[in-house]
Design a protein around this motif. Structure first.
Motif, PDB file in Angstrom:
ATOM      1  N   ASP A  15       0.832  -1.203   0.000  1.00  0.00           N
ATOM      2  CA  ASP A  15       0.000   0.000   0.000  1.00  0.00           C
ATOM      3  C   ASP A  15       0.871   1.260   0.000  1.00  0.00           C
ATOM      4  O   ASP A  15       0.539   2.248  -0.656  1.00  0.00           O
ATOM      5  CB  ASP A  15      -0.924   0.014   1.218  1.00  0.00           C
ATOM      6  CG  ASP A  15      -1.921  -1.128   1.195  1.00  0.00           C
ATOM      7  OD1 ASP A  15      -2.378  -1.487   0.093  1.00  0.00           O
ATOM      8  OD2 ASP A  15      -2.240  -1.666   2.280  1.00  0.00           O
ATOM      9  N   ARG A  18       2.949   1.276  -3.628  1.00  0.00           N
ATOM     10  CA  ARG A  18       2.227   1.432  -4.885  1.00  0.00           C
ATOM     11  C   ARG A  18       2.107   2.896  -5.308  1.00  0.00           C
ATOM     12  O   ARG A  18       2.296   3.229  -6.476  1.00  0.00           O
ATOM     13  CB  ARG A  18       0.838   0.796  -4.764  1.00  0.00           C
ATOM     14  CG  ARG A  18       0.035   0.813  -6.045  1.00  0.00           C
ATOM     15  CD  ARG A  18      -1.333   0.196  -5.829  1.00  0.00           C
ATOM     16  NE  ARG A  18      -1.245  -1.231  -5.527  1.00  0.00           N
ATOM     17  CZ  ARG A  18      -1.860  -1.825  -4.495  1.00  0.00           C
ATOM     18  NH1 ARG A  18      -2.577  -1.095  -3.658  1.00  0.00           N
ATOM     19  NH2 ARG A  18      -1.750  -3.122  -4.312  1.00  0.00           N
ATOM     20  N   GLY A  19       1.817   3.774  -4.374  1.00  0.00           N
ATOM     21  CA  GLY A  19       1.578   5.164  -4.725  1.00  0.00           C
ATOM     22  C   GLY A  19       2.822   5.931  -5.133  1.00  0.00           C
ATOM     23  O   GLY A  19       2.707   7.048  -5.656  1.00  0.00           O
ATOM     24  N   HIS A  20       3.998   5.359  -4.900  1.00  0.00           N
ATOM     25  CA  HIS A  20       5.239   6.069  -5.207  1.00  0.00           C
ATOM     26  C   HIS A  20       6.115   5.332  -6.220  1.00  0.00           C
ATOM     27  O   HIS A  20       7.267   5.718  -6.432  1.00  0.00           O
ATOM     28  CB  HIS A  20       6.040   6.297  -3.919  1.00  0.00           C
ATOM     29  CG  HIS A  20       5.298   7.105  -2.891  1.00  0.00           C
ATOM     30  ND1 HIS A  20       5.155   8.472  -2.975  1.00  0.00           N
ATOM     31  CD2 HIS A  20       4.640   6.726  -1.767  1.00  0.00           C
ATOM     32  CE1 HIS A  20       4.453   8.914  -1.943  1.00  0.00           C
ATOM     33  NE2 HIS A  20       4.127   7.869  -1.188  1.00  0.00           N
ATOM     34  N   ALA A  54       3.090   6.301   6.125  1.00  0.00           N
ATOM     35  CA  ALA A  54       2.880   6.885   4.796  1.00  0.00           C
ATOM     36  C   ALA A  54       3.368   8.327   4.785  1.00  0.00           C
ATOM     37  O   ALA A  54       3.977   8.786   3.807  1.00  0.00           O
ATOM     38  CB  ALA A  54       1.407   6.807   4.405  1.00  0.00           C
ATOM     39  N   ARG A  58       6.346   9.974   2.464  1.00  0.00           N
ATOM     40  CA  ARG A  58       6.159  11.188   1.661  1.00  0.00           C
ATOM     41  C   ARG A  58       7.192  12.243   2.035  1.00  0.00           C
ATOM     42  O   ARG A  58       7.745  12.927   1.166  1.00  0.00           O
ATOM     43  CB  ARG A  58       4.749  11.755   1.870  1.00  0.00           C
ATOM     44  CG  ARG A  58       3.641  10.993   1.184  1.00  0.00           C
ATOM     45  CD  ARG A  58       2.349  11.817   1.147  1.00  0.00           C
ATOM     46  NE  ARG A  58       1.953  12.247   2.487  1.00  0.00           N
ATOM     47  CZ  ARG A  58       1.169  11.527   3.303  1.00  0.00           C
ATOM     48  NH1 ARG A  58       0.725  10.344   2.903  1.00  0.00           N
ATOM     49  NH2 ARG A  58       0.836  11.988   4.492  1.00  0.00           N
TER      50      ARG A  58
END
Length: 249
Positions: A15, A18-20, A54, A58
């Motif tokens: 999780d 995936r976004g990065h 998370a 970031r």
């Protein structure tokens, strides 16, 4: 802090990754490096992360463009280790380095304004001074002294192709004409700006071939742009770090 993390929303390594565009192994590596707080574990031993993790990810990714990977890692380790003052010290050091780089750029630009292009009848042709003591002709010692470097440095630059002094036919001494002095000044300033010899050599070759300083102008424009990008990236990183610190409480 660890107990609160366990009770928060649970996220899997995938999780976070995936976004990065990262791999789950990268997430595990970041945790082991101290960039992320320690993960919780399920009864079966699987890692679980939270929105705080998370936020840490970031923050780290936002810090890297402005501070570099190593310093960004040290900042996150300090924050996660409750050594916030050390994190601030590292950030201050990066800003001080950026300011120093800006001052160096200004020095290069100032030197550029003071330089006069060597005149020649055609590109690549250099005029020879009438005498070594007249305008445009000097020996290695005085030139090195004016630049604040050692004669050995000028000899190293000569081997790298940055300067091309002629030899006096009577004494065999190196004689630097106006174009050589210009090239030595440019090399000196660019070295101060962090350019490597192998980066400087083609630039000076272009200056010689063009018969002017236009290529250096382009390099300075690129340098200025990179410094501005670093400054902007530091602002972005600071905003993410502030948000992360607030979430940590």
């Amino acid at each position: 802090m660890g107990r609160n993390l366990q009770n928060s929303e649970q996220l899997r390594p995938v999780d976070l990754a995936r976004g990065h565009g990262l791999s789950t192994q990268a997430i595990r590596n970041y945790e082991e490096a101290g960039i992320l707080p320690a993960a919780g574990r399920t009864p079966h031993g699987y890692r679980t992360y939270t929105p705080l993790h998370a936020g840490a990810l970031r923050t780290f990714l936002a810090l890297v463009p402005g501070h570099g990977h190593q310093t960004a890692t040290s900042i996150m380790r300090a924050v996660n280790g409750s050594a916030v003052d050390e994190a601030f010290r590292l950030i201050d050091a990066s800003h001080a380095q950026l300011l120093d780089d800006r001052r160096t750029l200004q020095a290069v630009e100032s030197a550029l304004r003071d330089l006069e292009p060597a005149t020649a009848s055609e590109p690549g042709v250099r005029s020879e001074p009438a005498t070594v003591s007249g305008p445009g002709g000097t020996f290695i010692g005085p030139l090195a002294g004016n630049l604040g470097i050692r004669p050995a440095t000028l000899r190293k630059w000569e081997r790298a192709g940055l300067v091309r002094p002629r030899r006096d036919p009577l004494t065999g001494y190196r004689v630097y004409d106006e174009a050589d002095v210009r090239d030595a000044q440019l090399a000196h300033q660019l070295r101060r700006g962090g350019y490597l010899l192998e980066q400087i050599a083609p630039l000076i070759a272009q200056v010689r071939a063009a018969g002017g300083l236009e290529p250096l102008e382009a390099a300075l424009c690129d340098w200025r742009g990179r410094l501005s990008a670093r400054g902007r990236a530091m602002l972005t990183g600071a905003a993410e770090l502030d948000a992360y610190l607030r979430r940590r409480g």
